[in-house]
Design an enzyme around this catalytic site. Structure first.
Site, short mmCIF file in Angstrom:
data_model
loop_
_atom_site.label_atom_id
_atom_site.label_comp_id
_atom_site.label_asym_id
_atom_site.label_seq_id
_atom_site.Cartn_x
_atom_site.Cartn_y
_atom_site.Cartn_z
N ASN A 15 0.79 -1.28 -0.02
CA ASN A 15 0.10 0.07 0.00
C ASN A 15 0.79 1.31 0.02
OD1 ASN A 15 -2.03 1.75 0.12
ND2 ASN A 15 -3.08 0.75 1.97
N ASP A 16 1.59 1.60 1.01
CA ASP A 16 2.22 2.85 1.37
C ASP A 16 3.18 2.82 0.31
OD1 ASP A 16 0.71 3.37 3.58
OD2 ASP A 16 1.91 2.55 4.92
#
Lengths: 485, 95
Positions: free
Chosen positions: A412-413
């Site tokens: 995600n990040d």
């Protein structure tokens, strides 16, 4: 000849050779081809160190006549030591054989804690029996040795308790959320200052309470230091503890005047320090801010919220399979989500299917993907993905623009474009994979609810060229494979 | 050995470590951690000395426990590194 504890030169040379073997062990890791040879060099180095110590110290403590076997050998001690090695070795080998590759971060943390504890115990033994280590005259320990052994004990204790907390967090026995105590910076610095003060005082007074108190405080510091650090920062924590375990070994090497231990300590210490630096750089965070902790707790409230009711596209496994079949090139971006779902084998099957269809498949790995440095590479290697299909961030980032599909699996990040554009984002400035430049982004995620560990919503989800595949990473990938076949 | 020679070994080894570790490929960072784990257990040398020395029973038992812990690490660390490294394969050449 010096009258006190002159170590024969063959012993010094043997330890030096063992130290060189350890350097070769790390040198080998520059390439997967030479790495296996490097590991064997490490084993040989350890064997030399063990044999030297046993031969030098076992039959007699008379350094001047080392190989003179006239004194009665303490067979009971030999049996005990042999037993200890067999017990430890068996536990180690069984664990190494059984451990799942996804659990490597926990295993490494557990191993760090053992090195730390061993350092504390050896320092304790040196304190109780300084004559055996040749660091005392008539029971009075040399002041320099006192500093060295208390440093060894203190760093070892920090490594131990810190690694235990890291293990509990990585293993899921403890929440990955940072636990923030009030006044923690004051308490931490105060405790550190007390330890330094006690080490100073220890040089003038070798009473047991000083040694015990400073070791106990060091255990406390390790605990306090790691509990406020969140899950996303674990790659830094694991690297940092790796470094500490090295410095602890080096400090004990000074006490024992043992070059193998000093060389190893310095190697491991710098290795961990460099890995911490690489991890911090990959997150665009300073080492101090990671150690200060709290990341992922506070920012979740600040950064999240607002965006989640924006429209997004949901796709099915069939859609994904259809798109992939049409593609010329697919870049797979694995993240912690792949590790959690144990999806690496399914991913590999998918890649095989795509290759049969004539699609080029590559893998892109962000340095902090997963919970420890290089975690994703090991998982892909386990699933038989050839390492020359796997690329680091800087080597592949320019290729996304020429790629039809970026297939993101629970990363995600490290794929969040906000890191490049949104100055208010907590991850602003972090180098990320430019997946959004691909024609289509397929993003596997368990649900739209959760956010990454940094606690930031990902702008990528709402882009026109993004299709969200909601579900377990392994099941979803297997369904895509089925639809392809 | 006097303190200064030991310190020289230490400082030089730090430099060697610095350059050697930077040359490690990022793909092998996990094996790097496990192998450094294994080699830092060379602290077992101290544990053996304590365990072998006669005289102070407390020190002997601390040493023996440390031998167990360090052995777990040595055998486990090298074995798990070997297991990981065996998995890294190049693309098969199919002509």
């Amino acid at each position: 000849m010096h009258e006190a504890a002159a170590v024969p030169s063959w012993v010094l040379v043997a330890y030096l050779i063992s130290g060189i073997c350890f350097i070769l062990a790390l040198r080998g890791l520059s390439n997967p081809e030479t790495a296996r040879r490097g590991n064997r060099a490490g084993i040989i180095g350890m064997g030399i160190a063990l044999a030297t110590t046993l031969i030098h110290h076992m039959p007699t403590r008379d350094e001047e006549f080392v190989l003179q076997w006239h004194e009665p050998v303490h067979w009971d001690n030999l049996m005990l030591i042999g037993g200890a090695i067999v017990i430890g070795g068996t536990i180690g080998l069984v664990t190494a054989r059984r451990i799942a590759m996804t659990a490597m971060p926990q295993l490494v943390a557990a191993f760090h804690s053992l090195v730390g504890m061993a350092a504390v115990l050896v320092a304790g033994a040196a304190y109780l029996n300084p004559d055996a280590f040749g660091i005392a005259v008539a029971g009075v320990i040399d002041p320099v040795s006192r500093v060295e052994m208390s440093l060894g004990a203190a760093i070892g204790a920090v490594t131990f308790s810190g690694s235990v907390i890291a293990f509990l967090k990585l293993n899921g026995n403890m929440s990955g959320k940072p636990i923030l105590l009030p006044l923690r910076h004051v308490v931490n610095l105060g405790t550190l200052a007390a330890i330094v003060g006690l080490i100073g005082y220890f040089t003038t007074d070798q009473s047991p309470w000083v040694f015990v108190t400073l070791t106990a405080l060091a255990f406390l510091v390790g605990f306090l230091l790691i509990i406020p650090i969140g899950g996303a920062d674990m790659p830094v924590v694991v690297s940092m503890l790796n470094s500490y375990s090295g410095w602890a070994a080096a400090a004990m090497g000074f006490t024992l005047q043992n070059s193998a231990m000093i060389i190893t300590g310095a190697l491991v210490g710098s290795s961990g320090a460099i890995l911490s630096y690489i991890m911090c750089r990959a997150m665009n965070r300073s080492f101090i801010s990671v150690i200060a902790g709290g990341f992922g707790g506070d920012s979740a409230i600040a950064g999240g919220g607002a965006a989640s009711d924006r429209p997004w596209k949901r796709g099915s496994a069939e859609d994904a399979a259809f798109l992939m079949k049409q593609a010329e090139q697919v870049i797979i971006v694995p993240g912690y989500g792949m590790a959690v779902a144990q999806a690496q084998h399914a991913v590999r099957e998918l890649a095989d299917q795509l290759k049969k269809e004539g699609v080029t498949v590559k893998y892109a790995i962000h340095p902090v993907a997963g919970r420890m440095p290089g975690h994703m590479n090991v998982l892909l290697a386990e699933a038989n993905v050839p390492y020359d299909e796997v690329f680091e961030l800087e080597d592949i980032n320019s290729e996304f623009a020429r790629t039809d599909i970026a297939f993101v699996i629970g990363a995600n990040d490290v794929t969040n474009p906000a890191a490049k554009t949104d100055k208010t984002s907590p991850i602003y400035g972090m180098p990320v994979l430019d997946v959004e430049k691909a024609k289509t982004v397929l993003f596997i995620k368990r649900s739209m609810g959760g956010v990454g560990y940094a606690g930031v919503d990902n702008d990528l989800f709402y882009r026109d060229n993004t299709m969200m595949l909601l579900g377990d990473a392994k099941k979803m990938t297997e369904e895509i494979v089925k639809s392809l076949g | 050995m006097d303190f200064v020679s030991i310190l020289s070994i230490f400082v030089l080894a730090c430099f060697v470590g610095y350059y050697v570790v930077w040359s490690v490929t990022p793909a092998l960072h996990t094996p790097l951690m496990s192998v450094t784990n294994a080699i830092s257990s060379v602290i077992i040398v101290g544990a053996l000395i304590a365990a072998a020395a006669a005289g102070v029973p407390g020190a002997k038992w601390l040493g023996l426990v440390a031998v167990v812990l360090a052995s777990v690490n040595i055998f486990g660390g090298f074995a798990v590194t070997a297991r990981m490294l065996a998995m890294y394969k190049k693309k098969e050449k199919k002509g």
